[in-house]
Design a protein around this motif. Structure first.
Motif, PDB file in Angstrom:
ATOM      1  N   PRO A  93       0.833  -1.210   0.000  1.00 27.82           N
ATOM      2  CA  PRO A  93       0.000   0.000   0.000  1.00 27.82           C
ATOM      3  C   PRO A  93       0.870   1.264   0.000  1.00 27.82           C
ATOM      4  N   ARG A  94       0.324   2.349  -0.552  1.00 28.76           N
ATOM      5  CA  ARG A  94       1.048   3.614  -0.616  1.00 28.76           C
ATOM      6  C   ARG A  94       0.501   4.592   0.420  1.00 28.76           C
ATOM      7  N   LEU A  95       1.450   5.316   1.045  1.00 26.26           N
ATOM      8  CA  LEU A  95       1.095   6.320   2.030  1.00 26.26           C
ATOM      9  C   LEU A  95       1.102   7.676   1.327  1.00 26.26           C
ATOM     10  N   ILE A  96      -0.023   8.390   1.379  1.00 19.01           N
ATOM     11  CA  ILE A  96      -0.199   9.617   0.605  1.00 19.01           C
ATOM     12  C   ILE A  96      -0.442  10.784   1.555  1.00 19.01           C
ATOM     13  N   VAL A  97       0.219  11.957   1.280  1.00 18.38           N
ATOM     14  CA  VAL A  97      -0.089  13.198   1.998  1.00 18.38           C
ATOM     15  C   VAL A  97      -1.418  13.719   1.459  1.00 18.38           C
ATOM     16  N   SER A  98      -2.434  13.847   2.317  1.00 18.96           N
ATOM     17  CA  SER A  98      -3.778  14.184   1.861  1.00 18.96           C
ATOM     18  C   SER A  98      -3.832  15.549   1.185  1.00 18.96           C
ATOM     19  N   THR A  99      -3.098  16.535   1.721  1.00 20.07           N
ATOM     20  CA  THR A  99      -3.233  17.898   1.207  1.00 20.07           C
ATOM     21  C   THR A  99      -2.636  18.061  -0.182  1.00 20.07           C
ATOM     22  N   HIS A 100      -1.557  17.333  -0.510  1.00 20.44           N
ATOM     23  CA  HIS A 100      -0.878  17.570  -1.786  1.00 20.44           C
ATOM     24  C   HIS A 100      -0.554  16.283  -2.542  1.00 20.44           C
ATOM     25  N   ARG A 101      -1.109  15.178  -2.118  1.00 24.08           N
ATOM     26  CA  ARG A 101      -1.055  13.924  -2.855  1.00 24.08           C
ATOM     27  C   ARG A 101       0.367  13.434  -3.098  1.00 24.08           C
ATOM     28  N   GLN A 102       1.269  13.664  -2.158  1.00 21.59           N
ATOM     29  CA  GLN A 102       2.631  13.186  -2.308  1.00 21.59           C
ATOM     30  C   GLN A 102       2.742  11.779  -1.718  1.00 21.59           C
ATOM     31  N   HIS A 103       3.561  10.961  -2.382  1.00 18.24           N
ATOM     32  CA  HIS A 103       3.752   9.574  -1.977  1.00 18.24           C
ATOM     33  C   HIS A 103       4.914   9.492  -0.992  1.00 18.24           C
ATOM     34  N   LEU A 104       4.633   9.158   0.271  1.00 15.14           N
ATOM     35  CA  LEU A 104       5.666   9.033   1.292  1.00 15.14           C
ATOM     36  C   LEU A 104       6.150   7.599   1.385  1.00 15.14           C
ATOM     37  N   VAL A 105       7.465   7.435   1.567  1.00 17.72           N
ATOM     38  CA  VAL A 105       8.034   6.087   1.717  1.00 17.72           C
ATOM     39  C   VAL A 105       8.725   5.940   3.067  1.00 17.72           C
ATOM     40  N   ASN A 106       8.764   7.004   3.862  1.00 16.09           N
ATOM     41  CA  ASN A 106       9.426   6.888   5.159  1.00 16.09           C
ATOM     42  C   ASN A 106       9.012   8.071   6.030  1.00 16.09           C
ATOM     43  N   LEU A 107       8.878   7.832   7.357  1.00 12.97           N
ATOM     44  CA  LEU A 107       8.600   8.865   8.347  1.00 12.97           C
ATOM     45  C   LEU A 107       9.520   8.644   9.541  1.00 12.97           C
ATOM     46  N   SER A 108      10.060   9.731  10.116  1.00 12.60           N
ATOM     47  CA  SER A 108      10.960   9.608  11.259  1.00 12.60           C
ATOM     48  C   SER A 108      10.620  10.679  12.278  1.00 12.60           C
TER      49      SER A 108
END
Length: 764
Positions: A76-91
């Motif tokens: 599954p892909r993680l998407i920033v709701s406001t600007h539809r960017q595809h995130l692959v990592n969070l720290s």
């Protein structure tokens, strides 16, 4: 009944205690794993989603941290709701997120021309990644232009150019689009540049070059497509390492590092004032200002870990369970925010290293062995070193005392006490002078002469002095040194440099004089930047003051003092150009019966008395001859001796005598002196100089006569009648009056014997 009730109560208390203990043991472990609000998903595929991020509006702190989990993809892909960017990592710890963004391109077909939009603008869609949470990391990202020839750049929110670069390729080799690359994204096929901080928006541009267009540098190999994009620096280094092929025409996404922060109230100081919306909810947490624009992040305090954005989210770290990170080879005890590591009971040593703890008996034995060996080895060395220092110190003290006695220090002290003091004269120690001159540093040197080196020193009372470090002296000279120093210390004349003290603890005594700020008369008239304008009155005043000082030494000092080395370099000038005679390195004390002194000839060539050179007998008339050279040097601004000139012109005295023979001595004078001096004064000065420079010492005047004559000439020069438009008879009459006032009578015709028996007459 009462006993049963009491027993039941005890059982209830015991059960409650067991429950609380178990709850205390379980709760931290459970809380330590808590990263999200209750009931909110903490993962999207393999990507962890810690609060303040959340899937859906309920689970996120606000709209800027709201994410979507698109399960249509695998994973599954993680998407920033406001600007539809595809995130692959969070720290949480680093405050970073990694997004995938498509690289922008522009392609060119040799038959069809530019494919797609013909404009340079390749990104019509604004690339905005959240103005209130995210920023493009200036430290972790680079702007890249790929393909060749390619000049790419991007602009910020206000339309200003903020970064860009140009890449080129070598000319085509064979069928390839470009020649072989040197590797790396360094400008050949691929270039990169840094971006500014606090960037949340950019627009990409590329400059199109058709074959044959542009600067000749760009007319090398070409690629079908040219790309411009922002990408993570590590990805760039990894992808374009070695010798990659930069000729590509496919679509691809690149990782971009984003710095995120809580940006609704500013930095930490502003956030802590608004505690109702303060994001750092855990007790054991602290605030950190954002490195990219306004905002802040939260971190757990040292010794704690977890999620600082949740209540109770930062839990104590059990360091004892992490030996790989917190080394402890003894008994480890966890504490809140820290831990303790100690050797077991009965052992001693360092528990932080393997086998660092030893049993007490073994440790004590090892300590005794180490101590014994250390004492046995180092104690004798330490004692020997201390003994060496003591012996060296005693040797230095004895050496100083020997030099002090050898240089007449005891005699000088007796004379100072018996004479009731020496007018401020002081005997200095070597330590005082070393401190005053910064250990005789080169930048403290004022001058170097035939008798030694002079240093500028600053005493402890901030008094500035001149310290003369003399050269070697003969033993016979040192015997009379103390007596001469005592006599010189008695001299108190405004035109003689004051001797303030001496240092006798060294092989050659050092002398301490008052400091004179304006240098020597020699540098005043011959230096690298000599004074252009020196009036005749100033010159006459300098030589008149110098003559008075020498007259004082010859007549008023007891016993009389013969300087022995009169020259322009030994006449100092203060800030008001007052003359001060200095440097008594060649001075002698005249005996009471005024007998001539037979001595080793000392002095400076060009100034030495010819009679002194032949007889080795220094007299007061020797100083008169040298002083005559000084007066001649000041009036002509010519050096006393030119060793590199023609033989007949090497001596200023010889040139002057030759000029007098030819009646052309006026031509030797400095232009300014010639313009200010009238004929009568020229005749007077020439007559005085010829008497001073006579080969026969008996024909020379005394310093008293010279001083009075120069003072008379100076008054005559200053008299207003000299500048008036009078006749020669009036000037001669005035000169006669000055002569009578000074008690210095001249004959009407004074015949001087010169070289080779020739005679010259001066009519006054």
């Amino acid at each position: 009944m009462t006993e049963m009730t009491t027993s039941a109560l005890h059982l209830q208390v015991l059960a409650l205690t067991v429950f609380l203990v178990c709850a205390a043991a379980v709760t931290p472990a459970a809380s330590a794993q808590q990263q999200q609000l209750p009931g909110c998903p903490d993962k999207c595929g393999d990507i962890s989603i810690p609060y303040p991020f959340g899937i859906g509006a309920r689970c996120a702190r606000d709209q800027y941290f709201e994410l979507e989990c698109n399960r249509a993809y695998s994973p599954p892909r993680l998407i920033v709701s406001t600007h539809r960017q595809h995130l692959v990592n969070l720290s949480l710890a680093d405050g970073e997120a990694t997004a995938l963004i498509n690289a922008r391109r522009q392609c060119y077909n040799s038959t069809e021309g530019l494919i797609g939009d013909a404009n340079n603008y390749v990104n019509k869609d604004i690339t905005l990644v959240g103005s209130n949470a995210y920023r493009f990391s200036a430290a972790r990202n680079r702007f890249v232009a790929l393909g060749c020839p390619n000049m790419g750049y991007f602009v910020d929110t206000y339309g200003y150019y903020v970064s860009g670069c140009t890449s080129i390729c070598r000319p085509s080799q064979g069928n390839g689009a470009s020649g072989a690359s040197t590797g790396g994204c360094t400008g050949e096929g691929c270039c990169q540049s840094r971006i500014p901080t606090n960037t949340d928006y950019y627009e990409l541009y590329v400059q199109t070059f058709k074959p044959g267009e542009g600067d000749p540098i760009l007319r090398g190999g070409t690629t079908a497509c040219r790309y411009v994009f922002l990408a993570e620096d590590k990805w760039i280094d990894t992808t374009y390492r070695g010798h990659p092929d930069f000729d590509r025409n496919d679509d691809f996404a690149v990782p971009v590092v984003l710095n995120w922060a809580i940006r609704n109230v500013g930095n930490c100081s502003a956030a802590t004032r608004n505690m109702t919306d303060y994001a750092c909810r855990s007790v054991n947490s602290h605030c950190i200002d954002s490195i990219d624009g306004p905002g802040y992040r939260c971190n757990c305090s040292q010794g704690y870990e977890g999620n600082p954005y949740l209540d109770g989210g930062c839990q104590d770290i059990n360091e004892c369970e992490r030996p790989d990170k917190y080394a402890c080879f003894g008994e480890c005890t966890n504490t809140l925010g820290s831990y303790s590591c100690m050797c077991p009971r009965g052992a001693r040593g360092d528990p932080s290293i393997p086998q660092g703890c030893l049993e007490k008996d073994k440790f004590t034995l090892a300590l005794k062995v180490v101590t014994g060996v250390s004492v046995g080895v180092f104690l004798p060395l330490l004692m020997y070193f201390c003994l060496y220092l003591v012996l060296q110190k005693r040797k230095l003290i004895r050496t100083k005392q020997r030099f002090f006695e050898q240089n007449g220090g005891v005699i000088l002290q007796q004379q100072m006490h018996s004479g009731g003091g020496a007018g401020g004269f002081k005997i200095f120690s070597t330590e005082e002078l070393e401190k005053a001159t910064n250990n005789f540093a080169d930048d403290r040197v004022l001058g170097r002469g035939g008798h030694g080196v002079v240093y500028k020193g600053v005493l402890e009372d901030n008094m500035v002095v001149a310290i003369k470090k003399s050269k070697m002296m003969e033993e016979a000279q040192t015997k009379e040194f103390a007596r001469e120093m005592f006599i010189l210390s008695q001299i108190n004349h405004k035109n003689i440099i004051k001797l303030l003290g001496c240092c006798l603890e060294v092989e050659v005594p050092m002398l301490i004089y008052e400091f004179v700020s304006n240098g020597t008369l020699y540098h005043y008239i011959h230096g690298k930047e000599p004074i252009a304008h020196i009036s005749l009155d100033t010159r006459l005043r300098i030589v008149a003051e110098s003559a008075k000082a020498l007259f004082y030494m010859h007549s008023s000092a007891s016993p009389p003092i013969l300087h022995g080395d009169i020259k322009t370099a030994n006449i100092l000038l203060d800030d008001k150009l007052n003359a001060k005679v200095s440097d008594f390195g060649a001075s002698k004390l005249a005996p009471a019966d005024e007998a001539e002194i037979a001595t080793l000839v000392q002095g400076t060539c060009g100034y030495l008395d010819p009679e002194y050179l032949m007889t080795c007998q220094l007299t007061d008339k020797s100083d008169v001859y040298s002083f005559g050279v000084v007066v001649l040097e000041l009036l002509t601004r010519k050096k006393a001796l030119y060793l590199d000139g023609p033989e007949e012109d090497r001596s200023l005295v010889s040139c002057f005598i030759t000029a007098v023979k030819a009646g052309r001595h006026q031509e030797l004078l400095d232009n300014q002196v010639r313009n200010e001096m009238n004929e009568e004064m020229l005749t007077e000065i020439a007559h005085l100089l010829m008497r001073c420079l006579s080969m026969n010492g008996e024909e020379r005047p005394t310093m008293k006569e010279v001083a009075e004559r120069l003072e008379m000439l100076r008054r005559y020069q200053q008299h207003p009648w000299v500048e008036a438009e009078g006749n020669a008879e009036e000037n001669q009459s005035l000169l006669g009056i000055e002569q009578r006032n000074s008690n210095y009578q001249l004959k009407q015709h004074d015949v001087l014997d010169l070289e080779e028996g020739s005679t010259y007459t001066f009519s006054l």
